[in-house]
Each structure stands twice: as structure tokens, then as C-alpha cells.
Design a protein around this motif. Structure first.
Motif, PDB file in Angstrom:
ATOM      1  N   MET A  85       0.843  -1.197   0.000  1.00 37.11           N
ATOM      2  CA  MET A  85       0.000   0.000   0.000  1.00 37.11           C
ATOM      3  C   MET A  85       0.877   1.244   0.000  1.00 37.11           C
ATOM      4  N   ASN A  86       0.323   2.335  -0.537  1.00 37.42           N
ATOM      5  CA  ASN A  86       1.052   3.594  -0.453  1.00 37.42           C
ATOM      6  C   ASN A  86       0.830   4.230   0.921  1.00 37.42           C
ATOM      7  N   VAL A  87       1.426   5.393   1.139  1.00 36.78           N
ATOM      8  CA  VAL A  87       1.363   6.054   2.442  1.00 36.78           C
ATOM      9  C   VAL A  87      -0.071   6.368   2.841  1.00 36.78           C
ATOM     10  N   ALA A  88      -0.831   6.963   1.952  1.00 30.96           N
ATOM     11  CA  ALA A  88      -2.209   7.348   2.271  1.00 30.96           C
ATOM     12  C   ALA A  88      -3.053   6.133   2.630  1.00 30.96           C
ATOM     13  N   ASP A  89      -2.893   5.046   1.888  1.00 26.15           N
ATOM     14  CA  ASP A  89      -3.684   3.840   2.155  1.00 26.15           C
ATOM     15  C   ASP A  89      -3.285   3.203   3.479  1.00 26.15           C
ATOM     16  N   ASN A  90      -2.000   3.271   3.833  1.00 24.38           N
ATOM     17  CA  ASN A  90      -1.570   2.762   5.134  1.00 24.38           C
ATOM     18  C   ASN A  90      -2.233   3.532   6.266  1.00 24.38           C
ATOM     19  N   ILE A  91      -2.259   4.848   6.140  1.00 20.77           N
ATOM     20  CA  ILE A  91      -2.870   5.676   7.183  1.00 20.77           C
ATOM     21  C   ILE A  91      -4.369   5.427   7.264  1.00 20.77           C
ATOM     22  N   ALA A  92      -4.978   5.181   6.129  1.00 18.77           N
ATOM     23  CA  ALA A  92      -6.435   4.987   6.077  1.00 18.77           C
ATOM     24  C   ALA A  92      -6.864   3.606   6.524  1.00 18.77           C
ATOM     25  N   TYR A  93      -5.940   2.674   6.639  1.00 20.34           N
ATOM     26  CA  TYR A  93      -6.312   1.275   6.873  1.00 20.34           C
ATOM     27  C   TYR A  93      -7.168   1.098   8.129  1.00 20.34           C
ATOM     28  N   GLY A  94      -6.702   1.637   9.259  1.00 22.76           N
ATOM     29  CA  GLY A  94      -7.461   1.480  10.494  1.00 22.76           C
ATOM     30  C   GLY A  94      -8.828   2.132  10.422  1.00 22.76           C
ATOM     31  N   LEU A  95      -8.918   3.262   9.746  1.00 25.53           N
ATOM     32  CA  LEU A  95     -10.199   3.949   9.588  1.00 25.53           C
ATOM     33  C   LEU A  95     -11.162   3.090   8.780  1.00 25.53           C
ATOM     34  N   LYS A  96     -10.640   2.424   7.772  1.00 24.69           N
ATOM     35  CA  LYS A  96     -11.476   1.542   6.938  1.00 24.69           C
ATOM     36  C   LYS A  96     -11.986   0.366   7.758  1.00 24.69           C
ATOM     37  N   VAL A  97     -11.104  -0.226   8.571  1.00 23.97           N
ATOM     38  CA  VAL A  97     -11.494  -1.341   9.428  1.00 23.97           C
ATOM     39  C   VAL A  97     -12.587  -0.920  10.410  1.00 23.97           C
ATOM     40  N   HIS A  98     -12.506   0.326  10.886  1.00 20.16           N
ATOM     41  CA  HIS A  98     -13.491   0.835  11.832  1.00 20.16           C
ATOM     42  C   HIS A  98     -14.780   1.289  11.143  1.00 20.16           C
ATOM     43  N   GLY A  99     -14.846   1.157   9.842  1.00 18.81           N
ATOM     44  CA  GLY A  99     -16.070   1.485   9.123  1.00 18.81           C
ATOM     45  C   GLY A  99     -16.310   2.961   8.917  1.00 18.81           C
ATOM     46  N   VAL A 100     -15.263   3.766   8.950  1.00 25.57           N
ATOM     47  CA  VAL A 100     -15.417   5.201   8.715  1.00 25.57           C
ATOM     48  C   VAL A 100     -15.757   5.438   7.252  1.00 25.57           C
ATOM     49  N   ALA A 101     -16.736   6.302   7.011  1.00 21.64           N
ATOM     50  CA  ALA A 101     -17.196   6.585   5.651  1.00 21.64           C
ATOM     51  C   ALA A 101     -16.052   7.132   4.796  1.00 21.64           C
ATOM     52  N   PRO A 102     -16.040   6.838   3.479  1.00 21.36           N
ATOM     53  CA  PRO A 102     -14.941   7.240   2.600  1.00 21.36           C
ATOM     54  C   PRO A 102     -14.600   8.725   2.647  1.00 21.36           C
ATOM     55  N   ASP A 103     -15.612   9.612   2.682  1.00 19.62           N
ATOM     56  CA  ASP A 103     -15.320  11.042   2.675  1.00 19.62           C
ATOM     57  C   ASP A 103     -14.653  11.477   3.982  1.00 19.62           C
ATOM     58  N   LYS A 104     -15.156  10.961   5.116  1.00 22.69           N
ATOM     59  CA  LYS A 104     -14.539  11.280   6.401  1.00 22.69           C
ATOM     60  C   LYS A 104     -13.148  10.665   6.496  1.00 22.69           C
ATOM     61  N   ARG A 105     -13.012   9.494   5.913  1.00 17.22           N
ATOM     62  CA  ARG A 105     -11.719   8.814   5.915  1.00 17.22           C
ATOM     63  C   ARG A 105     -10.683   9.655   5.165  1.00 17.22           C
ATOM     64  N   ALA A 106     -11.072  10.183   4.024  1.00 16.42           N
ATOM     65  CA  ALA A 106     -10.165  10.988   3.208  1.00 16.42           C
ATOM     66  C   ALA A 106      -9.751  12.257   3.946  1.00 16.42           C
ATOM     67  N   ARG A 107     -10.715  12.893   4.636  1.00 20.45           N
ATOM     68  CA  ARG A 107     -10.400  14.114   5.385  1.00 20.45           C
ATOM     69  C   ARG A 107      -9.429  13.811   6.525  1.00 20.45           C
ATOM     70  N   ARG A 108      -9.653  12.684   7.188  1.00 28.86           N
ATOM     71  CA  ARG A 108      -8.786  12.320   8.310  1.00 28.86           C
ATOM     72  C   ARG A 108      -7.365  12.015   7.826  1.00 28.86           C
ATOM     73  N   VAL A 109      -7.248  11.359   6.694  1.00 28.51           N
ATOM     74  CA  VAL A 109      -5.926  11.087   6.129  1.00 28.51           C
ATOM     75  C   VAL A 109      -5.219  12.398   5.799  1.00 28.51           C
ATOM     76  N   ASP A 110      -5.952  13.348   5.235  1.00 22.67           N
ATOM     77  CA  ASP A 110      -5.361  14.663   4.936  1.00 22.67           C
ATOM     78  C   ASP A 110      -4.854  15.332   6.204  1.00 22.67           C
ATOM     79  N   GLU A 111      -5.643  15.238   7.277  1.00 24.47           N
ATOM     80  CA  GLU A 111      -5.245  15.829   8.554  1.00 24.47           C
ATOM     81  C   GLU A 111      -3.945  15.200   9.066  1.00 24.47           C
TER      82      GLU A 111
END
Length: 348
Positions: free
Chosen positions: A97-123
Motif C-alpha cells: 500500500m502507499n502512504v495514504a492507504d496505510n494511514i487509512a487502513y485502520g479507519l477503513k477497518v473501523h467502518g469510517v465513511a470514505p469522505d470522512k476517511r479521506a479528510r482524516r488522512v489529509d489531517e
């Protein structure tokens, strides 16, 4: 983070015995305040990582032991239900996975919606100052960059507790020094409760609000870095934390008499005794009229300070550290002054 105070952690009578009979952790009780960083410090194999794994839920304590997050008993909850973030020595990042996908992994497992997930990765990318690495593969990153990604992934899920197991060990000394400062600033800015495992004394002193020194599966002293350094509770702590001078002298008429002179100590009693003091507590003074006198045996220039081995002061060579810019020569006679309050006498 979320604007709330960090989660308090309480361990009550937590021990750990493995199936083969190995006792990795003696019965341990410990309280960590919300938002506090506590560093578990000790030699390899002392039980500090086992203690961290018990907090995480990766290990279950022996019967009778309990783990609490605030007032919630989480002893029987697995790690995925404790909402903890973990950063390992190996970082445990996904190379496919790339950097962004690594950071997003836990959020995805927790069921965070894609748009919120993207914002959190940006943060997280902005917080860790790695925005330009968003599309990079893990294999294309330096050690310091991987460490930042691992921290971002752990923090992204807004964990109740952050657990770090030797996260800087694999890095070179200069980078380790810089990142320990960054981690300290980050943890306190987030207000998150953190448990940090290391065998590096400098790291423990720099990062910990409190330090829990562990030996042979037991916490032998807990205190602020200054308390641990200047008021060790045992010989083990005194010898493990930094450099400690041990000298034998004689207490007579309130003064400690040594081969190289005497120090007025103001202590009652008399007779032979062993005392301890730190190298930076011995001040170099003009030899004439100095309370203690000795001869420089070795000189080590360390950049920010000079370390001297001095003979003649005590029954053995003592280590003295000074930030003075002057040069010292082997064989040079010098005077020393040690303030009475810097002398320490242990009972064990």
C-alpha cells in the motif's frame, strides 16, 4: 484530537506467566493519569514489552489481574475493542500500500465513511508533515518517514491510548534525537495517554512525564525523570540510569572524609560508608583551597561537555563532567567541590 482529556489507565495486580512457566511479569499495580506519557524503561528481557502488551490486550494477565481504562474494566476485551493505537519497532506497515492507504487502513477497518476517511488522512499527512509522500510506496521511504507514517496510522483512529514499543531503535542517532523531540511535542499537543517502551535512558528522560524503571519483571521505581535520576531508590536504578560515582569514605564530625579531602555533609553519626554522586555534580574549582583534590587520569571530549576520570579524590577513580571550554591534560592536578545535597546514600 477530540478535545477530551486522555484516558486514565489502571493496572491492578497484573502478572504474566507464559505456558512454559516463564514468569515475564510480577504482580504489578500502576496508575497512569489521563494525557500522561509514562515510559517503561529497563534492560532487554525485563518485562517492559509484556507490560505494554497487557495494556494493549495482546496478552491476558494471570488470574486476579485487572486492566481499567478510566472506570471501564477492559481486562477481557481484545485489542480491537480497546481502541488503542500501537507503533512497533518494525512499524508493521503494509508494503503493498502507499502512504495514504496505510494511514487509512485502520479507519477503513473501523467502518469510517470514505469522505470522512479521506479528510482524516489529509489531517494526518499535514500533522506529520508528510503530505508530499501521499502516493509513495512504503519501500520507497526512509526510516524516519516510515516512523511518521506509523505514528499517523496509529493516531488516525483517535485511540483512547497510544502504545509505542521501541519506535526509534532502528534509526540513526541524529534522527532518533530529532524524532524523540517531535514525538514529545506531538503527544502533549494531542493530550493523549501514552505508554512508551525503551531501553534508552536519554529517550526515557526526554519523553516521559514519568518513568517506570523495570527489572526482572517488576517495577522497581516510578517517578519523574528528575526524581529517577537524582533520587534513585535502589542500587539497580542508580547504576542503570546514567553514570553514578560510588566512593567509600568515613563520616566524622559531620563531614565525609575521602583520600582527597573532606566534604561537610551535616549528617549525624560516624564510621565508614559508601556514598554516590553524579558526574555533573562535581564542580571543578581552583586547586588551591579546594575541598577535594585529584589528578586527571583520562580526558574524553564529547562536544557539549568534557568527561574526566580523576584519581586521588576517592578510593577509586571518579567521573567528572564539565561544560567548561577549557582544555584539560592527563596528569593535571585539579580541585573539586561537591555540594552536600548531591551526595546520596542508599540502604540496599
Amino acid at each position: 484530537m477530540n478535545g477530551k482529556a486522555g484516558t486514565a489507565i489502571r493496572l491492578a495486580d497484573c502478572a504474566k506467566t507464559f505456558p512454559n512457566g516463564t514468569r515475564a511479569l510480577e504482580r504489578t499495580s500502576l496508575e497512569m493519569r489521563g494525557g500522561e506519557t509514562v515510559v517503561f524503561l529497563g534492560p532487554s528481557g525485563c518485562g517492559k514489552t509484556t507490560l505494554l502488551r497487557v495494556i494493549a490486550g495482546l496478552e491476558s494477565p494471570d488470574p486476579g489481574g485487572r486492566v481499567y481504562f478510566d472506570d471501564e474494566d477492559v481486562t477481557n476485551l481484545p485489542i480491537e475493542r480497546r481502541n488503542v493505537g500501537m507503533v512497533f519497532q518494525s512499524y508493521a506497515l503494509f508494503p503493498n500500500m502507499n502512504v495514504a492507504d496505510n494511514i487509512a487502513y485502520g479507519l477503513k477497518v473501523h467502518g469510517v465513511a470514505p469522505d470522512k476517511r479521506a479528510r482524516r488522512v489529509d489531517e494526518m499527512l499535514e500533522m506529520m508533515q508528510i503530505g508530499e509522500l501521499r502516493e509513495r510506496r512504503i519501500t520507497e521511504l526512509s526510516g524516519g518517514q516510515r516512523q511518521r507514517v506509523a505514528l499517523a496510522r496509529a493516531i488516525a483512529v483517535q485511540p483512547r491510548v497510544l502504545l509505542l514499543d521501541e519506535p526509534l531503535t532502528a534509526l540513526d542517532a541524529l534522527l532518533r534525537e530529532r524524532l524523540r523531540i517531535e514525538i514529545d511535542v506531538l503527544l502533549h499537543s494531542l493530550g493523549i495517554t501514552a505508554a512508551y517502551v525503551t531501553h534508552d535512558q536519554g529517550e526515557a528522560m526526554a519523553i516521559g512525564d514519568r518513568v517506570a524503571v523495570i527489572n526482572k519483571g517488576a517495577i522497581v521505581q516510578t517517578g519523574t525523570p528528575r526524581e529517577i535520576y537524582y533520587k534513585p531508590a535502589s542500587s539497580f536504578v542508580a547504576d542503570f540510569i546514567g553514570t553514578m560515582n560510588r566512593v567509600d569514605g568515613t563520616l566524622r564530625d559531620g563531614s565525609l572524609e575521602l583520600p582527597g579531602g573532606r566534604i561537610f555533609w551535616g549528617q549525624e553519626g560516624s564510621g565508614a560508608m559508601q556514598v554516590l554522586f553524579r558526574p555533573n555534580d562535581a564542580r571543578i574549582v581552583p586547586e588551591a583551597g579546594a575541598p577535594l583534590r585529584g589528578v586527571v587520569e583520562q580526558v574524553f571530549f564529547l562536544g557539549d561537555r568534557t568527561r574526566l576520570h580523576v584519581t586521588g579524590v576517592a578510593d577509586r577513580a571518579v567521573v567528572v563532567e564539565t561544560t567548561e571550554h577549557g582544555e584539560f591534560q592527563v596528569g593535571q592536578a585539579i580541585g573539586l567541590r561537591i555540594e552536600p545535597g548531591a551526595l546520596l546514600r542508599l540502604r540496599d
